[in-house]
Design an enzyme around this catalytic site. Structure first.
Site, PDB file in Angstrom:
ATOM      1  N   ALA A   1      10.162   2.245  -1.478  1.00 60.19           N
ATOM      2  CA  ALA A   1      10.104   3.133  -2.646  1.00 60.19           C
ATOM      3  C   ALA A   1      11.244   4.150  -2.608  1.00 60.19           C
ATOM      4  O   ALA A   1      11.889   4.407  -3.635  1.00 60.19           O
ATOM      5  CB  ALA A   1       8.754   3.836  -2.699  1.00 60.19           C
TER       6      ALA A   1
ATOM      7  N   GLY B   1       6.707   0.738   5.643  1.00 54.70           N
ATOM      8  CA  GLY B   1       7.609  -0.152   4.902  1.00 54.70           C
ATOM      9  C   GLY B   1       7.607   0.134   3.415  1.00 54.70           C
ATOM     10  O   GLY B   1       8.652   0.133   2.764  1.00 54.70           O
ATOM     11  N   CYS B   2       6.427   0.394   2.881  1.00 52.11           N
ATOM     12  CA  CYS B   2       6.304   0.648   1.436  1.00 52.11           C
ATOM     13  C   CYS B   2       6.971   1.972   1.056  1.00 52.11           C
ATOM     14  O   CYS B   2       7.589   2.082   0.001  1.00 52.11           O
ATOM     15  CB  CYS B   2       4.837   0.634   1.019  1.00 52.11           C
ATOM     16  SG  CYS B   2       4.059  -0.967   1.305  1.00 52.11           S
ATOM     17  N   THR B   3       6.857   2.948   1.929  1.00 49.17           N
ATOM     18  CA  THR B   3       7.498   4.235   1.676  1.00 49.17           C
ATOM     19  C   THR B   3       9.013   4.071   1.706  1.00 49.17           C
ATOM     20  O   THR B   3       9.718   4.564   0.819  1.00 49.17           O
ATOM     21  CB  THR B   3       7.036   5.278   2.719  1.00 49.17           C
ATOM     22  OG1 THR B   3       5.622   5.442   2.584  1.00 49.17           O
ATOM     23  CG2 THR B   3       7.732   6.610   2.512  1.00 49.17           C
TER      24      THR B   3
ATOM     25  N   LYS C   1       0.822  -1.209   0.000  1.00 46.20           N
ATOM     26  CA  LYS C   1       0.000   0.000   0.000  1.00 46.20           C
ATOM     27  C   LYS C   1       0.858   1.261   0.000  1.00 46.20           C
ATOM     28  O   LYS C   1       1.849   1.350   0.718  1.00 46.20           O
ATOM     29  CB  LYS C   1      -0.880  -0.014   1.250  1.00 46.20           C
ATOM     30  CG  LYS C   1      -2.075   0.890   1.199  1.00 46.20           C
ATOM     31  CD  LYS C   1      -3.063   0.485   2.301  1.00 46.20           C
ATOM     32  CE  LYS C   1      -4.297   1.326   2.328  1.00 46.20           C
ATOM     33  NZ  LYS C   1      -5.020   1.419   1.087  1.00 46.20           N
TER      34      LYS C   1
END
Length: 154
Positions: A49, A44-46, A39
């Site tokens: 990325a 974690g995704c940030t 998401k």
């Protein structure tokens, strides 16, 4: 059917954050880092990325394109991309069909609830469209380094 190293990567066409249709087969001739993440705008995704953003020059030296995929909409991807200055394409798999094709939808649990979600996974696809490496259940720390090492043949 699980994908394995050496398999032809399943082709797809998905909308980018700019609502452009991006097809995997049109990127032949380049290596592709295809990373699936749960998401936009989650910790974690940030971090993942931003790690890809910060090492993009290293990937470009290896003729490599980075594509991030989640089930978020193109407009959510656009906001995420702008907020963190992400210089690569984010693809919206709102139906989950591409996630299914790559086998990244798995049971997850959060606060005692079980649900289906995207397991953080990365596929390195070579210039001929074959899967060269697969990382499942990715831990964000040092992940970009692992992918770069694979590209470098280290």
């Amino acid at each position: 059917m699980a994908l394995n190293i050496g398999d032809q990567a399943p082709d797809f066409t998905l909308p980018s954050e700019q609502n452009e249709q991006i097809s995997l087969k049109k990127l032949r001739g380049k290596n592709i880092v295809l990373y699936f993440y749960p998401k936009d705008n989650t910790p974690g995704c940030t971090r993942e990325a931003c790690d890809f953003r910060d090492t993009l020059n290293e990937f470009e030296k290896h003729n490599t394109v980075i594509l991030g995929i989640s089930k978020d909409s193109p407009s959510k991807h656009q906001k995420f991309k702008e907020k963190y200055g992400l210089p690569f394409t984010l693809l919206a798999d709102e139906s989950g069909d591409v996630c299914q094709a790559y086998g990244v939808i798995n049971k997850k649990s959060l606060f005692g609830n079980t649900f289906l979600g995207i397991q953080r996974s990365t596929f390195l696809i070579d210039a001929q469209g074959k899967i060269r490496a697969i990382w499942r259940k990715v831990k964000v720390n040092d992940h970009t380094k692992q992918v770069l090492n694979e590209l470098s043949g280290v």
